[in-house]
Scaffold this active site. Sequence first.
Site, PDB file in Angstrom:
ATOM      1  CG  ASP A  82      -2.149   0.641   1.046  1.00 48.18           C
ATOM      2  OD1 ASP A  82      -2.633   1.537  -0.117  1.00 48.18           O
ATOM      3  OD2 ASP A  82      -2.446   1.413   2.174  1.00 48.18           O
ATOM      4  CG  HIS A  83      -0.291   4.955  -0.112  1.00 48.98           C
ATOM      5  ND1 HIS A  83      -1.063   5.830  -0.839  1.00 48.98           N
ATOM      6  CD2 HIS A  83      -1.438   4.492   0.182  1.00 48.98           C
ATOM      7  CE1 HIS A  83      -2.307   6.039  -0.921  1.00 48.98           C
ATOM      8  NE2 HIS A  83      -2.567   4.703  -0.373  1.00 48.98           N
ATOM      9  CD  GLU A 134      -3.708   8.051  -4.681  1.00 48.87           C
ATOM     10  OE1 GLU A 134      -3.558   7.597  -4.054  1.00 48.87           O
ATOM     11  OE2 GLU A 134      -3.716   9.332  -4.235  1.00 48.87           O
ATOM     12  CG  ASN A 230      -7.131   1.266   0.508  1.00 51.89           C
ATOM     13  OD1 ASN A 230      -8.180  -0.554  -1.203  1.00 51.89           O
ATOM     14  ND2 ASN A 230      -6.340   0.727  -0.479  1.00 51.89           N
TER      15      ASN A 230
HETATM   16 ZN   LIG Z   1      -4.558   4.745   0.786  1.00 53.73          ZN
END
Ligand SMILES: [Zn+2]
Length: 284
Positions: A82-83, A134, A230
């Site tokens: 994640d990220h 993103e 999420n």
């Molecule tokens: Zn996020």
Amino acid sequence: MYLIPSHEMLKKAQRCGYAVPAFNVHNLETVQVVVETAAAMSSPVILAGTPGTFTYAGIDYLVAICQSAARQHRLPFALHLDHHEALPDIERKVEAGVRSVMIDGSHLPFEENVATVSRVAQLCHRYGISVEAELGQLVGQEDDLTVDEKHGAFTDPDAAAEFAKRTGIDSLAVAIGSAHGLYKGEPKLDFPRLEQIRRRVDIPLVLHGASGLPEKMVREAIGLGVCKVNVATELKIAFADAVKGYFKENPEANDPRHYMAPGKVAMRKVVEEKISICGSAGKL
Ligand SMILES: [Zn+2]
């Protein structure tokens, strides 16, 4: 069984009109809660870890715990970065067994975001690993990632189409008004924008920051094409509040097998609720 890439489960969700929930995990207990609940409800799920989580738990420990959970339940699960932002860091985790990656270049100017994401996608796709990126930027805070109101930006539908095409990513996280962490005031999602993005982008869309969003909004977003939802903050709050309550009633407690138990029960309720909102129960 195995830790698998996430793109097939997301494509199936897209075809069938539901979303796969992605739950942020941190340790043995939180992995157990997500995997046991998913197995009981026959729901596909994604176990997600931020860079901070992998640093805290240790890459090999976290991968091994998730692999053991998948083996124990004889079910495939995805462990997702994640990220993540740095290619060498992603490579190290891919070597350790991770098969699903978010490369977050959303803070970069468009062309740099395209270049960074394309590099990661090329590397990952050689090994069949799923890639999420993103465009636009969510406000709020998640672990070490903080974006203030001034720097938040909604996803532009035309730019999203170009971004997806040029990078070759498998899924796209959109900024349509959701926020990381807790909402200040009433959350508002830009559904017309989501519709515009959906019309121009045919890969699965991802909604970050679903903690604290009303059920109706999440369902509407799924109806408009979101295939991955999420959830992080709500899980942490439920777990922590229950453990705090336990210590309040049992100030002498010192056995983690006892004081962790109410945290797991409380977190499980949130996981069950989110699986049911996503419509993913029975889809495994
Ligand atoms: Zn996020």
